[in-house]
Write an enzyme that holds these catalytic residues in place. Structure first.
Site, mmCIF file in Angstrom:
data_model
loop_
_atom_site.group_PDB
_atom_site.id
_atom_site.type_symbol
_atom_site.label_atom_id
_atom_site.label_comp_id
_atom_site.label_asym_id
_atom_site.label_seq_id
_atom_site.Cartn_x
_atom_site.Cartn_y
_atom_site.Cartn_z
ATOM 1 C CB CYS A 145 0.504 13.897 -4.487
ATOM 2 S SG CYS A 145 0.352 15.133 -3.197
ATOM 3 C CB ILE B 199 -4.858 3.308 -15.641
ATOM 4 C CG1 ILE B 199 -6.074 2.427 -15.420
ATOM 5 C CG2 ILE B 199 -4.530 3.503 -17.081
ATOM 6 C CD1 ILE B 199 -7.365 2.929 -16.088
ATOM 7 N N GLY C 216 -7.130 8.299 0.690
ATOM 8 C CA GLY C 216 -6.200 9.382 1.029
ATOM 9 C C GLY C 216 -4.863 8.878 1.543
ATOM 10 C CB ILE C 217 -1.926 7.930 0.654
ATOM 11 C CG1 ILE C 217 -2.286 8.333 -0.779
ATOM 12 C CG2 ILE C 217 -0.634 7.104 0.661
ATOM 13 C CD1 ILE C 217 -2.210 7.259 -1.832
ATOM 14 C CG ASN D 117 2.228 2.836 -4.523
ATOM 15 O OD1 ASN D 117 1.781 3.805 -3.919
ATOM 16 N ND2 ASN D 117 1.975 2.615 -5.799
ATOM 17 C CE LYS E 280 -2.008 -0.759 4.017
ATOM 18 N NZ LYS E 280 -2.448 -0.879 5.381
ATOM 19 N N GLY E 281 0.356 2.337 -0.526
ATOM 20 C CA GLY E 281 1.125 3.563 -0.701
ATOM 21 C C GLY E 281 1.823 4.018 0.572
HETATM 22 C C1 LIG Z 1 -9.046 1.021 -1.989
HETATM 23 C C2 LIG Z 1 -7.977 1.357 -2.990
HETATM 24 C C3 LIG Z 1 -6.784 1.943 -2.558
HETATM 25 C C4 LIG Z 1 -5.769 2.270 -3.481
HETATM 26 N N1 LIG Z 1 -4.588 2.805 -3.028
HETATM 27 C C5 LIG Z 1 -3.579 3.055 -3.905
HETATM 28 C C6 LIG Z 1 -2.309 3.527 -3.456
HETATM 29 O O1 LIG Z 1 -2.064 3.695 -2.258
HETATM 30 N N2 LIG Z 1 -1.334 3.790 -4.391
HETATM 31 C C7 LIG Z 1 -1.564 3.585 -5.730
HETATM 32 O O2 LIG Z 1 -0.658 3.829 -6.537
HETATM 33 N N3 LIG Z 1 -2.751 3.111 -6.178
HETATM 34 C C8 LIG Z 1 -3.755 2.852 -5.300
HETATM 35 N N4 LIG Z 1 -4.957 2.344 -5.761
HETATM 36 C C9 LIG Z 1 -5.141 2.107 -7.210
HETATM 37 C C10 LIG Z 1 -4.908 0.632 -7.551
HETATM 38 O O3 LIG Z 1 -3.597 0.230 -7.233
HETATM 39 C C11 LIG Z 1 -5.179 0.371 -9.040
HETATM 40 O O4 LIG Z 1 -4.309 1.156 -9.811
HETATM 41 C C12 LIG Z 1 -6.615 0.699 -9.431
HETATM 42 O O5 LIG Z 1 -7.504 0.297 -8.430
HETATM 43 C C13 LIG Z 1 -7.029 0.069 -10.758
HETATM 44 O O6 LIG Z 1 -6.988 -1.334 -10.718
HETATM 45 P P1 LIG Z 1 -8.273 -2.276 -10.405
HETATM 46 O O7 LIG Z 1 -9.356 -1.841 -11.334
HETATM 47 O O8 LIG Z 1 -7.780 -3.666 -10.629
HETATM 48 O O9 LIG Z 1 -8.637 -2.008 -8.975
HETATM 49 C C14 LIG Z 1 -5.977 2.021 -4.855
HETATM 50 C C15 LIG Z 1 -7.188 1.432 -5.274
HETATM 51 C C16 LIG Z 1 -8.180 1.097 -4.365
HETATM 52 C C17 LIG Z 1 -9.442 0.455 -4.861
#
Ligand SMILES: Cc1cc2nc3c(=O)[nH]c(=O)nc-3n(C[C@H](O)[C@H](O)[C@H](O)COP(=O)(O)O)c2cc1C
Ligand SMILES: Cc1cc2nc3c(=O)[nH]c(=O)nc-3n(C[C@H](O)[C@H](O)[C@H](O)COP(=O)(O)OP(=O)(O)OC[C@H]3O[C@@H](n4cnc5c(N)ncnc54)[C@H](O)[C@@H]3O)c2cc1C
Ligand code: FES
Lengths: 261, 305
Positions: free
Chosen positions: B129, B191, B71-72, B98, B44-45
């Site tokens: 961001c 993406i 919100g990370i 990440n 996670k981020g």
């Molecule tokens: C609950 C949640 C939290 C996420 N947190 C992050 C994050 O911390 N950093 C990041 O780069 N992407 C984050 N993402 C984006 C995902 O890594 C991913 O790029 C996006 O959900 C698209 O893929 P999916 O359709 O398979 O979920 C988050 C997505 C979700 C649903």
């Protein structure tokens, strides 16, 4: 420790709760062999019917209401898209299930314990009463909006001293709140334990009176969940120190003075 | 079928990674499958300091998708390094950190903290961001800034693989892809979520406290595929496909358009064991459709002349 694997289980039964066949969307879902070491009242499972395909993505959380090695029972109120479609499941349908999840209600066998249920919040208390070593120390209060025979009230009132109040009009709510206030005061005075489960406004009321009378009280939260395993951070609430904590893994049960509602 | 992939110095035993923010630090999913069956885990981020994230409600379900505005929220990079990383099977599965920061220096600093960590296989740079210094526009929407941030991370990353994660909320994804490549990225991942919103006509309020949130899940797969397709053609560095993958078939679609590997996000919420069997299912499906190997299949999309 209990296994928490994700399994495909079969639906054994979907039956209306209580005697009312016109039950207001309350039903019991019984699922086959969960293959657990055990579970504790207050814990929950995530379930997702295979038939949802990609239509609805999230599984739905439900308290474990009753169960043994052979089956697990959930008491469910149909309130929206997911729960309505769960109500349509038939024996033999496949459901993905993971659990038991989360923590559980405190059990103090010799302490007078008050169970406060708001509507379907009664679900985990069925298991609580069934597993309690001294049910004679338990008392149940149910605040409800739909006819009483929609709820598994009779099931519990056979074992523990019980009371219920219907909220049919706004003035009923004041009576319910007054009753809760008196009950919580009584249990605070005798050093008892207050356990509660219901909608957020109900939990807030419990929290407020527990603080007023210094009662030891627990609240079980029903936050919206996506993963159920502590990973998505979607279900968080604020703990006593103002930090966001996951309800699915750090709860759903919190001491009333250690959580912001 | 041999499912190993090796690109830009990053080795994955299979092309299935779990996407950031949807798999915790990985350990949350250990009760549901063997983490070693995954190709990679993107944690996670992480930010330099702990972050509490956004107020509730932060998630909403949408048709074939979901919105999130977490919100990370994270305990900070130190916590990750000292508490989570040692518990992860990083010798057997590529653990990717990440990174999230709000200016190039801070990104560089984060990379510096992780550069010496043996258990970290790669750094994924999340450029979404809003950049306060430049007036609020997200890094991810400004090619010049994507380049600058990539350079800053690369400079401090030691010999770590640097993957830049692109946002689809831009006019031209190819320009952003090129900016990251020119900044020195070893690979791209795309993406991230699409900007979206949901409201409730009964209480007349937004369904997410932050009002605007990120859309993910199967609903975004066509957008993701298009972006990967365009990025693959814009740059020479490897691309990792993300967005709406919820089956082996979905994953292979991304490989067909040219992705080296994929990341699975929202599908981890369908059931927590989802990602573990995906690589095996992909291998089986490749055989069923008569592909000779992963390499033969990858990028073999036949476009109209
Ligand atoms: C609950 C949640 C939290 C996420 N947190 C992050 C994050 O911390 N950093 C990041 O780069 N992407 C984050 N993402 C984006 C995902 O890594 C991913 O790029 C996006 O959900 C698209 O893929 P999916 O359709 O398979 O979920 C988050 C997505 C979700 C649903
Ligand atoms: C730990 C836990 C235990 C639960 N135990 C039970 C139980 O034993 N029996 C039971 O019937 N329900 C229980 N719930 C609530 C149940 O999960 C929701 O009612 C269900 O997810 C709603 O899904 P839906 O698709 O039908 O609703 P949606 O279509 O998503 O929403 C319809 C309506 O339901 C309300 N709603 C949605 N999700 C929740 C939620 N999580 N909690 C409360 N209201 C919600 C919404 O505000 C909306 O008004 C529990 C929730 C949690 C978190
Ligand atoms: S539901 Fe995902 S963290 Fe609680």
């Amino acid at each position: 420790m209990s296994l928490r694997n994700c399994r495909n289980v079969k639906v054994l039964e979907v039956s209306p709760v209580g005697q009312s066949k016109t039950a207001g969307g309350f039903f019991e879902l019984r699922l086959e062999n969960p293959d657990w070491d055990g579970w504790k009242p207050g814990q929950f499972v995530m379930i997702r019917p295979a038939s949802w395909e990609l239509d609805m993505l999230w599984a739905r959380p439900f308290s474990i209401s009753s169960g043994d090695k052979a089956s697990v029972s959930l008491l469910i109120q149909a309130v929206g898209r997911g729960t309505r479609r769960i109500a349509e499941l038939r024996p033999g349908d496949t459901v993905a299930m993971w659990g038991p999840l989360g923590n559980s209600f405190a059990v103090e066998p010799d302490t007078p314990t008050l169970l406060l249920a708001g509507g379907i919040g009664i679900a985990p208390f069925r298991g609580y009463v069934e597993q309690h070593p001294h049910p004679e120390n338990l008392a149940l209060f149910l605040a409800h909006r739909l006819p009483l025979d929609c709820y598994p009230y009779e099931l519990l009132s056979k074992t523990v001293s019980s009371r219920c109040m219907l909220e049919a009009k706004p003035s009923d709510l004041n009576c319910i709140i007054d009753t809760m206030r008196e009950l919580i005061r009584e249990y605070a005075d005798k050093g008892g334990l207050v356990l509660s489960c219901g909608p957020t406004p109900f939990m807030r009321t419990v929290q407020r009176f527990a603080a007023e009378f210094g009662a030891r009280a627990q609240v079980s939260l029903e936050n919206r969940m996506a993963c159920g395993v502590g990973a998505c951070l979607g279900c968080v609430t604020k703990d006593g120190e103002g930090h966001h904590v996951q309800v699915c893994t750090r709860g759903p049960v919190f001491w009333a003075d250690k959580v912001e509602l | 079928m041999d499912m190993q992939v090796n690109f830009g110095g990053l080795f994955l035993k299979n092309p299935v990674m779990t996407a950031s923010g949807t798999f915790g630090f990985g350990l949350e999913f250990a009760p549901y499958g063997d983490l070693k069956r995954l190709g990679g885990i993107v944690a996670k981020g992480l930010s330099l300091k702990p972050r509490e994230g956004n107020p509730m409600p932060r998630i909403a379900e949408t048709p074939c998708g979901m919105l999130n505005a977490i919100g990370i929220q994270n305990p900070g990079v130190e916590h990750f390094v000292t508490k989570a990383l040692p518990a992860l099977p990083w010798k057997d599965v590529a653990v990717v950190a990440n990174l999230y920061a709000c200016d190039a220096e801070e990104f560089g600093e984060l990379a510096g903290v992780l550069a010496g960590e043996e258990g970290v296989a790669a750094l994924e740079v999340n450029v979404s961001c809003p950049n306060v210094k430049e007036g609020g526009i997200a890094f991810g929407q400004d090619p010049a800034q994507i380049g600058r941030v990539t350079e800053a991370v690369k400079k401090r990353a030691g010999n770590k693989h640097v993957m830049v994660k692109l946002s689809p909320n831009v006019t031209d994804i190819a320009v952003c892809a090129r900016a990251a490549a020119e900044g020195g990225a070893d690979s791209l991942s795309l993406i991230n979520t699409l900007s979206g919103m949901a409201v409730d006509i009964r209480n007349r309020k937004p369904r997410i406290a932050n009002v605007i949130a990120g859309l993910s899940g199967p609903a975004i797969k066509p957008v993701a595929l298009r972006c990967v397709h365009q990025a693959v053609r814009a740059v020479d560095i490897p691309v990792v496909g993300i967005g709406g993958i919820a089956s082996a078939e979905d994953a292979l679609e991304f490989l067909l358009v040219g992705a080296q590997a994929v990341q699975v996000g929202t599908a981890n919420f369908l059931r927590p064991d989802f990602a573990f069997g995906l690589a095996d299912e992909m291998a089986a499906l490749l055989e069923t459709i008569g592909a000779a190997s992963l390499d033969e299949f990858r990028g073999s999309l036949q476009l109209p002349l």
